[in-house]
Design an enzyme around this catalytic site. Structure first.
Site, short mmCIF file in Angstrom:
data_model
loop_
_atom_site.label_atom_id
_atom_site.label_comp_id
_atom_site.label_asym_id
_atom_site.label_seq_id
_atom_site.Cartn_x
_atom_site.Cartn_y
_atom_site.Cartn_z
N GLU A 217 9.91 5.75 18.38
CA GLU A 217 10.57 6.05 17.11
C GLU A 217 10.12 7.40 16.58
O GLU A 217 9.01 7.85 16.88
CB GLU A 217 10.17 4.99 16.05
CG GLU A 217 10.86 3.66 16.20
CD GLU A 217 10.50 2.69 15.08
OE1 GLU A 217 9.55 2.94 14.33
OE2 GLU A 217 11.20 1.68 14.98
N LEU B 251 7.42 8.75 10.85
CA LEU B 251 7.58 9.12 9.45
C LEU B 251 6.19 9.35 8.86
O LEU B 251 5.33 8.47 8.92
CB LEU B 251 8.34 8.02 8.69
CG LEU B 251 9.72 7.65 9.27
CD1 LEU B 251 10.31 6.45 8.56
CD2 LEU B 251 10.68 8.84 9.17
N HIS C 241 6.19 1.50 2.10
CA HIS C 241 6.58 0.24 2.74
C HIS C 241 7.31 -0.58 1.68
O HIS C 241 6.72 -1.02 0.71
CB HIS C 241 5.35 -0.51 3.24
CG HIS C 241 5.64 -1.88 3.77
ND1 HIS C 241 5.35 -2.25 5.06
CD2 HIS C 241 6.20 -2.96 3.19
CE1 HIS C 241 5.73 -3.51 5.24
NE2 HIS C 241 6.24 -3.97 4.11
N LYS D 144 -2.15 -5.80 3.42
CA LYS D 144 -1.67 -5.45 2.08
C LYS D 144 -2.75 -5.81 1.06
O LYS D 144 -3.48 -6.79 1.23
CB LYS D 144 -0.37 -6.21 1.78
CG LYS D 144 0.78 -5.71 2.64
CD LYS D 144 1.98 -6.63 2.59
CE LYS D 144 3.01 -6.17 3.60
NZ LYS D 144 3.97 -7.25 3.94
N GLU E 22 11.67 -5.70 6.60
CA GLU E 22 10.72 -4.62 6.29
C GLU E 22 11.30 -3.25 6.58
O GLU E 22 11.86 -3.03 7.66
CB GLU E 22 9.46 -4.76 7.15
CG GLU E 22 8.57 -5.92 6.80
CD GLU E 22 7.20 -5.80 7.49
OE1 GLU E 22 6.33 -6.58 7.14
OE2 GLU E 22 7.01 -4.93 8.38
N ARG F 236 9.04 -15.71 7.97
CA ARG F 236 8.23 -16.70 7.26
C ARG F 236 8.22 -16.41 5.77
O ARG F 236 8.68 -15.36 5.32
CB ARG F 236 6.78 -16.58 7.76
CG ARG F 236 6.22 -15.18 7.50
CD ARG F 236 4.75 -15.02 7.77
NE ARG F 236 4.26 -13.75 7.27
CZ ARG F 236 4.31 -12.60 7.91
NH1 ARG F 236 4.85 -12.54 9.11
NH2 ARG F 236 3.86 -11.49 7.36
N ARG G 155 -4.44 -9.04 -4.18
CA ARG G 155 -5.03 -10.02 -3.26
C ARG G 155 -6.55 -10.04 -3.45
O ARG G 155 -7.21 -9.03 -3.19
CB ARG G 155 -4.71 -9.67 -1.81
CG ARG G 155 -3.23 -9.72 -1.50
CD ARG G 155 -3.03 -9.73 -0.01
NE ARG G 155 -1.62 -9.60 0.33
CZ ARG G 155 -1.14 -9.76 1.55
NH1 ARG G 155 -1.96 -10.05 2.55
NH2 ARG G 155 0.16 -9.64 1.79
C1 MV4 Z 1 5.71 3.42 11.48
C2 MV4 Z 1 5.03 4.43 10.77
C3 MV4 Z 1 5.58 5.70 10.79
N1 MV4 Z 1 6.72 5.94 11.47
N2 MV4 Z 1 6.85 3.71 12.13
C4 MV4 Z 1 2.50 -0.02 10.77
C5 MV4 Z 1 2.72 -1.49 10.72
C6 MV4 Z 1 4.00 -1.75 11.39
N3 MV4 Z 1 4.67 -2.82 10.74
C7 MV4 Z 1 4.74 -0.47 11.29
N4 MV4 Z 1 3.78 0.53 10.94
C8 MV4 Z 1 4.13 1.82 10.84
N5 MV4 Z 1 5.28 2.16 11.49
C9 MV4 Z 1 7.33 4.95 12.12
N6 MV4 Z 1 8.46 5.21 12.80
C10 MV4 Z 1 3.86 4.10 10.09
C11 MV4 Z 1 3.40 2.79 10.12
C12 MV4 Z 1 2.21 2.54 9.32
C13 MV4 Z 1 2.25 1.70 8.20
C14 MV4 Z 1 3.42 1.04 7.82
C15 MV4 Z 1 3.45 0.21 6.73
C16 MV4 Z 1 2.31 0.06 5.96
C17 MV4 Z 1 1.15 0.70 6.30
C18 MV4 Z 1 1.10 1.51 7.41
C19 MV4 Z 1 -0.08 2.17 7.76
C20 MV4 Z 1 -0.11 2.96 8.87
C21 MV4 Z 1 1.03 3.14 9.66
#
Ligand code: MV4
Length: 449
Positions: A200, A203, A208, A237, A275, A291, A337
């Site tokens: 991907e 970003l 989030h 979180k 998400e 869930r 939390r």
């Molecule tokens: C990403 C990202 C940046 N770009 N995808 C981390 C958990 C997983 N659910 C997806 N994650 C990420 N995906 C792209 N294309 C950065 C993260 C990420 C992150 C995402 C949500 C909340 C906290 C995070 C901490 C570090 C990296």
């Protein structure tokens, strides 16, 4: 409705589910390990069954013991809560074969969303905006480099079987791609027994933001708005709020409607969370959780809809009690939390709670399984409770949270309460000005000082 519901979980979420059952007049069965004999969910349930020794693998993850507890007590449905067996497609399938209702989506929907490549392809097909990247899995370095050159660096390589932050590697340029790709594959293979990866666009500073959905399993489905869960530490979180400080009503309706339509298209049943990463005003799907989530109370507070009650209704075939038009968003909610951990080192702090005084008053909710004199066992997750505050505006909510945090006393163990007392008066937090990396940076800077 069900004759009896078995709750295959522990702690605050077991109590949360028990309360919803009780309001519906449904008798409950608690299951517990030998470490949880004195737990509140065991005390409050109508019946309880010991299912094994402290390690989760031998108790809360032990399908055979849980099925046996169902058989003995005559429970006709199981609520899995979150974690443990909640997203285990095989468990949902086995229950189905034994005529026990799994209170959650179909085994097939759990399976699809568990494979992050399939989940993303499904989301795209249903009209959900996704992060630009490979269409499916990538198995060789040449393809990986071609995809990366197409979308532009930096890119992120993710494991299909990963999720929640496990098995990811960032490559900032083509020189880094070879190692990142092979490391990601081999780590995925050893961690998950599946070395499928996908690519991907990375970003850099997203938020989030996740959308709560509910499906009735018959093609009906609604959204219940979003939660902003950008404040995380090591993919855990810490603070969640609704609505997101950065979304306007038009954006909310737009992404909500997209998700509701997707749920309808899937024929999805029960609670789910779509998400997204959000950057520069755009939403990018990353995963779907099948869930009930830890942070569901913030959605309950701003919609006044009992999500567990809706889960039970849908699973029993009674459908949702609300239509999209009935969902009215009101005010602001924040959840903190509370972990049994040192507030600076985050080292777990199990042990006996010598004094416990939770806050109260207007707009204050505490979901917790602990009580004064209770000993927190060392075997499980360190979440001991959640403080959820609701008010008419975000400003009022922050002031109320500040007040509630000042009232909250937990003695005998370390908790993360002091961290929240710092966050609630932080200018960036007050301004709603934070991304997914804000908390880690804040903690690192504080460590320096
Ligand atoms: C990403 C990202 C940046 N770009 N995808 C981390 C958990 C997983 N659910 C997806 N994650 C990420 N995906 C792209 N294309 C950065 C993260 C990420 C992150 C995402 C949500 C909340 C906290 C995070 C901490 C570090 C990296």
């Amino acid at each position: 409705m069900f004759k009896k519901v078995l709750i295959a979980n522990r702690g605050e979420i077991a109590l949360r589910i028990l309360r919803a059952c009780r309001e519906l007049g449904i008798p409950t069965v608690a299951v517990h390990s030998t470490a949880d004999e004195t737990a509140m969910h065991v005390r409050l349930a109508d019946e309880s069954v010991c299912i094994g020794p402290p390690p989760s693998k031998k108790s809360y993850l032990n399908m055979h013991e849980i099925m046996a507890a169902c058989e003995i007590t005559g429970a006709d449905a199981i609520h899995p809560g979150y974690g443990f067996l909640s997203e285990n497609a095989k468990f949902a399938e086995v229950l189905e074969a034994h005529d026990i209702t799994f209170i959650g989506p179909s085994a097939e929907h759990i399976r699809i969303m568990g494979d992050k490549i399939e989940a993303k392809a499904t989301a795209r097909r249903l009209g959900i905006p996704v992060v630009p990247g490979s269409e499916g899995g990538v198995t060789d370095e040449e393809t990986a480099k071609r995809v990366a050159a197409d979308i532009g660096y930096p890119v992120i390589i993710k494991a299909a079987a990963g999720g929640g932050g496990r098995g990811m590697k960032v490559a900032r340029n083509e020189a880094e791609m070879s190692q990142a790709f092979h490391t990601a594959r081999s780590e995925a293979g050893s961690a998950f027994g599946d070395d499928s990866v996908y690519i991907e666009k990375y970003l850099a500073k997203p938020r989030h933001i996740e959308v709560q959905v509910m499906g009735d399993g018959k093609g009906g489905g609604i959204h219940l708005g979003e939660r902003d869960c950008s404040l995380q530490r090591r993919h855990q979180k810490v603070w969640e709020e609704a609505p997101s400080p950065v979304l306007g009503e038009a954006d909310r309706q737009k992404i909500g409607q997209i998700c509701a339509k997707a749920v309808q298209g899937l024929g999805y049943s029960g609670a789910g969370t779509v998400e997204f990463l959000w950057e520069d005003g755009e939403f990018y799907f990353i995963e779907m959780n099948t869930r009930l989530q830890v942070e569901h109370p913030v959605t309950e507070m701003i919609t006044r809809i009992d999500l567990v009650n809706e889960q039970l209704r849908v699973a029993a075939g009674d459908g949702l009690s609300v239509t999209q038009e009935d969902v009215i968003f009101s005010g602001h909610a924040i959840e903190c939390r509370i972990n049994a951990e040192h507030p600076e080192t985050f080292i777990p702090s199990p042990g006996k709670i010598s004094y416990y005084h939770p806050p109260g008053g207007l707009g204050v909710r505490v979901d917790s399984g602990v009580y004064q004199g209770y000993s927190i066992p060392p075997h499980y997750d360190s979440l001991i409770g959640k403080l959820i505050v609701h008010a008419r505006t975000r400003e009022e909510c922050l002031r109320r949270l500040h007040r509630a945090l000042d009232e909250f006393v937990v003695d005998g163990i370390e908790t993360t309460l002091p961290l929240f007392r710092d966050l609630v008066t932080n200018p960036d937090i007050e301004a709603g000005n934070y991304d997914i990396h804000w908390l880690e940076k804040y903690l690192a800077a504080r460590q320096e000082a």
